[in-house]
Scaffold this motif. Structure first.
Motif, short mmCIF file in Angstrom:
data_model
loop_
_atom_site.label_atom_id
_atom_site.label_comp_id
_atom_site.label_asym_id
_atom_site.label_seq_id
_atom_site.Cartn_x
_atom_site.Cartn_y
_atom_site.Cartn_z
N LEU A 59 0.82 -1.22 0.00
CA LEU A 59 0.00 0.00 0.00
C LEU A 59 0.85 1.26 0.00
N ARG A 60 2.06 1.18 0.49
CA ARG A 60 2.98 2.34 0.39
C ARG A 60 3.24 2.66 -1.09
N VAL A 61 3.33 1.64 -1.92
CA VAL A 61 3.51 1.84 -3.37
C VAL A 61 2.26 2.51 -3.94
N VAL A 62 1.09 2.01 -3.55
CA VAL A 62 -0.17 2.57 -4.04
C VAL A 62 -0.26 4.05 -3.69
N ASP A 63 0.14 4.40 -2.49
CA ASP A 63 -0.02 5.77 -1.99
C ASP A 63 1.12 6.71 -2.39
N THR A 64 2.05 6.23 -3.19
CA THR A 64 3.16 7.05 -3.67
C THR A 64 2.90 7.42 -5.13
N PRO A 65 2.47 8.65 -5.40
CA PRO A 65 2.14 9.01 -6.78
C PRO A 65 3.36 9.28 -7.68
N ASP A 66 4.49 9.65 -7.09
CA ASP A 66 5.68 9.97 -7.89
C ASP A 66 6.27 8.70 -8.50
N PRO A 67 6.38 8.63 -9.83
CA PRO A 67 6.87 7.42 -10.48
C PRO A 67 8.25 6.97 -10.01
N GLU A 68 9.16 7.90 -9.78
CA GLU A 68 10.50 7.51 -9.35
C GLU A 68 10.49 6.95 -7.93
N GLN A 69 9.72 7.55 -7.05
CA GLN A 69 9.61 7.00 -5.69
C GLN A 69 8.90 5.66 -5.70
N ARG A 70 7.89 5.55 -6.54
CA ARG A 70 7.15 4.29 -6.67
C ARG A 70 8.09 3.19 -7.16
N ALA A 71 8.91 3.51 -8.14
CA ALA A 71 9.87 2.54 -8.68
C ALA A 71 10.90 2.15 -7.61
N ALA A 72 11.35 3.12 -6.83
CA ALA A 72 12.34 2.83 -5.78
C ALA A 72 11.74 1.88 -4.73
N LEU A 73 10.50 2.13 -4.34
CA LEU A 73 9.84 1.24 -3.37
C LEU A 73 9.70 -0.18 -3.94
N LEU A 74 9.25 -0.28 -5.18
CA LEU A 74 9.09 -1.60 -5.79
C LEU A 74 10.43 -2.29 -5.97
N ASN A 75 11.46 -1.55 -6.37
CA ASN A 75 12.78 -2.17 -6.51
C ASN A 75 13.26 -2.72 -5.18
N ALA A 76 13.05 -1.99 -4.10
CA ALA A 76 13.46 -2.46 -2.78
C ALA A 76 12.65 -3.70 -2.38
N GLN A 77 11.35 -3.68 -2.66
CA GLN A 77 10.53 -4.84 -2.31
C GLN A 77 10.93 -6.07 -3.11
N MET A 78 11.21 -5.88 -4.40
CA MET A 78 11.63 -7.03 -5.21
C MET A 78 12.99 -7.54 -4.78
N ALA A 79 13.91 -6.65 -4.46
CA ALA A 79 15.24 -7.07 -4.04
C ALA A 79 15.19 -7.89 -2.76
N ALA A 80 14.23 -7.59 -1.91
CA ALA A 80 14.12 -8.29 -0.63
C ALA A 80 13.55 -9.70 -0.78
N VAL A 81 12.77 -9.95 -1.84
CA VAL A 81 12.09 -11.25 -1.91
C VAL A 81 12.19 -11.98 -3.24
N ALA A 82 12.36 -11.29 -4.32
CA ALA A 82 12.33 -11.95 -5.62
C ALA A 82 13.66 -12.65 -5.88
N ALA A 83 13.57 -13.81 -6.51
CA ALA A 83 14.75 -14.58 -6.89
C ALA A 83 14.91 -14.48 -8.40
N TYR A 84 15.95 -15.09 -8.91
CA TYR A 84 16.11 -15.11 -10.35
C TYR A 84 14.94 -15.85 -10.97
N PRO A 85 14.52 -15.46 -12.17
CA PRO A 85 13.40 -16.17 -12.81
C PRO A 85 13.76 -17.63 -13.03
N ARG A 86 12.77 -18.50 -12.84
CA ARG A 86 13.00 -19.92 -13.05
C ARG A 86 11.79 -20.56 -13.72
N LEU A 87 12.06 -21.54 -14.55
CA LEU A 87 10.99 -22.30 -15.19
C LEU A 87 10.42 -23.30 -14.20
N THR A 88 9.11 -23.46 -14.23
CA THR A 88 8.46 -24.44 -13.36
C THR A 88 7.24 -25.00 -14.07
#
Length: 173
Positions: A59-88
């Protein structure tokens, strides 16, 4: 092989959870099924609370209207949990990509799927296509999946309510 529609279903799932939070873990898992997730989630004692925190962080992403801030929040969230893409190829879905490690707990899966999905949604449809409903006092999340990119209300009811307010405002003496 098909590419996961991570963008649309994941961001709609996040909005659904944010707008109508389930009472328990079973409700969260049922909601993931409604939006097409089929895998089993490893359980942890605080699943419900940790999943709620994942949605609150989103929801912090939702409530951040600035595209650069929104991207920074999403980049941090992805870095914390996303792994390299894998086939499954699980649960008869056919080959597709995952952006997370295997055998994760519910909250970790939600964080990965929602952060990657929101990122894909915003970069393919527009950084402005995620907001709160424009009809006060509603605070629901609006995921704009329209063709023209102008969705401002979470429902027809809220759109009608706003239209009535505008009309009355113009008609007032």
């Amino acid at each position: 092989m098909h590419l996961n529609p991570y963008g649309e279903y994941a961001v709609l799932l996040a909005a659904s959870l944010a707008n109508d939070w389930p009472d328990d873990r079973a409700g969260i898992e049922a909601r993931t099924r409604e939006f097409g997730m089929t895998m089993e989630f490893r359980e942890e004692p605080a699943d419900h609370a940790h999943a709620r925190q994942a949605i609150d962080d989103w929801l912090r992403v939702v409530d951040t209207p600035d595209p650069e801030q929104r991207a920074a929040l999403l980049n941090a969230q992805m870095a914390a949990v996303a792994a390299y893409p894998r086939l499954t190829d699980h649960d008869g879905e056919g080959w597709h990509l995952h952006y997370r490690d295997e055998n994760q707990v519910l909250s970790a899966v939600l964080r990965a799927v929602i952060s990657v999905g929101t990122s894909l949604h915003l970069v393919t449809r527009g950084m402005h296509r995620l907001a709160r409903c424009a009809s006060e006092p509603c605070t629901n999340v609006v995921v704009d999946v329209t063709r023209n990119g102008r969705q401002r209300y979470c429902s027809v009811r809220c759109a009608n309510r706003a239209a009535v307010r505008r009309h009355r405002g113009r008609s007032a003496p």
